[in-house]
Scaffold this active site. Structure first.
Site, PDB file in Angstrom:
ATOM      1  N   SER A  98       0.830  -1.206   0.000  1.00 37.43           N
ATOM      2  CA  SER A  98       0.000   0.000   0.000  1.00 37.43           C
ATOM      3  C   SER A  98       0.863   1.254   0.000  1.00 37.43           C
ATOM      4  CB  SER A  98      -0.947  -0.036   1.198  1.00 37.43           C
ATOM      5  OG  SER A  98      -1.841   1.045   1.175  1.00 37.43           O
ATOM      6  N   ASP A 246      -3.432   6.295  -3.229  1.00 33.15           N
ATOM      7  CA  ASP A 246      -2.287   5.724  -2.518  1.00 33.15           C
ATOM      8  C   ASP A 246      -1.606   4.688  -3.404  1.00 33.15           C
ATOM      9  OD1 ASP A 246      -4.171   3.689  -2.368  1.00 33.15           O
ATOM     10  OD2 ASP A 246      -3.835   3.263  -0.250  1.00 33.15           O
ATOM     11  N   ASP A 248      -1.395   1.390  -3.768  1.00 38.20           N
ATOM     12  CA  ASP A 248      -2.117   0.310  -4.449  1.00 38.20           C
ATOM     13  C   ASP A 248      -3.466   0.786  -4.977  1.00 38.20           C
ATOM     14  OD1 ASP A 248      -3.058   0.578  -1.824  1.00 38.20           O
ATOM     15  OD2 ASP A 248      -3.623  -1.528  -1.665  1.00 38.20           O
ATOM     16  N   ASP A 250      -6.263   1.764  -3.793  1.00 37.46           N
ATOM     17  CA  ASP A 250      -7.587   1.401  -3.274  1.00 37.46           C
ATOM     18  C   ASP A 250      -8.192   2.532  -2.453  1.00 37.46           C
ATOM     19  OD1 ASP A 250      -5.870   1.187  -1.098  1.00 37.46           O
ATOM     20  OD2 ASP A 250      -6.739  -0.676  -0.344  1.00 37.46           O
TER      21      ASP A 250
END
Length: 461
Positions: A98, A246, A248, A250
């Site tokens: 992340s 961010d 990743d 999501d």
């Protein structure tokens, strides 16, 4: 010997590569995951970090060794992996850390239909299996099993992911918008061009080059320092809105036309209003909206005003998703900019939330700041971290001080929440660091600052 309890967190696997884990452990995690969930097939994807392709492939090989056919979707955002898990009805594994720095990597696991896997839903069993296969010198030996090895195949899911999201939001009548997107060299640079393709959007892109070393800034929009470039570009270009994803992709953070951040609570309330309207139009009389206990009081107020039911939960995606399943909620939001949708397998997708904001903005002639003003009714501190020697002792001191006051309520659903007539605060201990996290909200900025400073004095005494 490696301490896997430091690597396997409450909701995912996350640690430094190769110091805490490497391909040998990834291979073992793949085999253990297949064993625990009883899967005959899984889907695997990864982000742009330098270590992700090899870790992802090792996991796939471990899963195949234990009989699972593996569909590798390659580079993807975490919500794209959730899409694949839902669409293919397969358990999934996403390789990402992340927003963490480049030396980290991790695995987010889910069951078929993007159902969460956490400590209480299989992750601890996966860890225990891998521990049993790990020797004192950290060598990992996966026991052979008498099954036919599974196959490895590849599949491109990006277009299907984009089409699915665009089918959930009506953007057909929006006015032309200038949109700045800061992908932070993360997976937003992979997904945004395809999702936005064909929309009446003048896209100004920042840091779309996939680079897991994060050469421009950390891919963590929760830190205001990482929004500075986006804010400046929005003002410089006269854009209608700015979006920051961010690492990743999501989570999505929103900046208005003035370059001012829009709180995730305001976005939660705005999207909740749209999802309530959509559910009611489909015949639901009393839709349910989930919000965690750190979101603004505005969220349940708006939900009730629109004739729907707000349900308050603990912080964390596993709690949100479980409550959504229990209540059949149409939408859920968190203060950290995670947004969950029933029509997206109850999984979190910042991209779908962003499309809702674009639809709302583009469906009228006003500015984003004017649009979101009705959803920003209170003064908030944001999350303030304090390093403490004894989390329990400092929390108890705060509880003792405030529990004796008149006209306050004490709630320990998740950490310590104290609420007065026109203010509240929540104090939560970090699971991984010696920190206490404070969030304060009040009717006006002066009261918020007063409560914030008083609680911080107790915490940091």
């Amino acid at each position: 010997m490696r301490d896997l309890k430091q690597l396997v967190k409450a909701y995912d696997v996350r640690g430094v590569v190769p110091d805490q884990w490497d391909e040998s452990l990834a291979r073992a995690f793949g085999a253990a995951f297949v064993r625990v969930v009883g899967a005959s097939a899984i889907v695997v994807g990864h982000d742009m970090r330098p270590s992700s392709p090899s870790l992802s492939r090792a996991f796939a090989e471990g899963a195949a060794a234990y009989g699972a056919d593996v569909v590798e979707i390659g580079l993807c955002s975490t919500d794209q992996l959730y899409y694949a898990s839902g669409k293919l009805d397969l358990p999934g594994a996403m390789f990402t850390a992340s927003h963490n720095p480049a030396q980290y990597n991790g695995i987010k696991l889910c069951r078929a239909g993007a159902a969460p896997v956490g400590q209480d839903t299989g992750l601890s069993q996966v860890r225990e299996l891998v521990e049993s296969w790990t020797a004192a010198d950290d060598t990992v030996t996966i026991p052979p099993v008498d099954v036919k090895p599974g196959s490895l195949s590849s599949q491109d899911t990006l277009r299907g992911y984009a089409d699915h999201l665009l089918g959930l939001v009506d953007l057909s009548a929006i006015r032309p918008l200038k949109v700045v997107v800061d992908a932070g060299n993360g997976m937003g640079g992979h997904t945004v061009p395809t999702v936005f393709d064909g929309l009446p959007i003048d896209l100004v892109d920042l840091y779309f080059e996939l680079d897991g070393t994060f050469p421009n800034h950390e891919a963590n929009p929760l830190d205001p320092a990482n929004l500075v470039d986006l804010q400046a570009k929005v003002v410089e270009t006269g854009a209608d809105i700015g979006l920051a994803f961010d690492g990743d992709a999501d989570r999505c953070f929103v900046v208005d036309e003035r370059g001012e951040p829009v709180s995730p609570s305001a976005i939660t309330a705005l999207v909740a209003a749209r999802e309530i309207a959509r559910a009611k139009a489909a015949g639901e009389h009393n839709p349910t909206i989930i919000h965690n206990l750190i979101t603004s009081w505005t969220v349940p107020e708006v939900v009730r005003e629109l004739g729907a039911t707000p349900v308050r939960t603990r912080v964390g995606h596993s709690f949100i998703k479980q409550e959504m399943a229990t209540t059949d909620a149409v939408f859920g939001g968190e203060h950290s900019a995670h947004y969950y949708f029933r029509d997206f397998w109850r999984a979190d997708t910042g991209m779908l939330a962003a499309l809702h904001v674009l639809a709302a903005l583009g469906g009228q002639t006003g500015t984003l700041s004017a649009l979101t003003a009705e959803y920003d009714r209170y003064a908030a501190s944001g999350e303030i971290n304090s390093t403490v020697a004894d989390q329990a002792d400092r929390t108890a001191a705060v509880r003792t001080t405030y529990a004796s006051l008149e006209d306050v309520t004490v709630d320990e659903l998740d950490g310590l929440t104290i609420a007065g007539k026109d203010w509240w605060f929540n104090l939560r201990a970090s699971n991984t660091e010696p920190l206490l996290r404070l969030n304060v909200e009040a009717r006006d900025p002066g009261k918020m600052a007063e409560v914030r400073d008083a609680v911080l004095a107790l915490v940091r005494a």
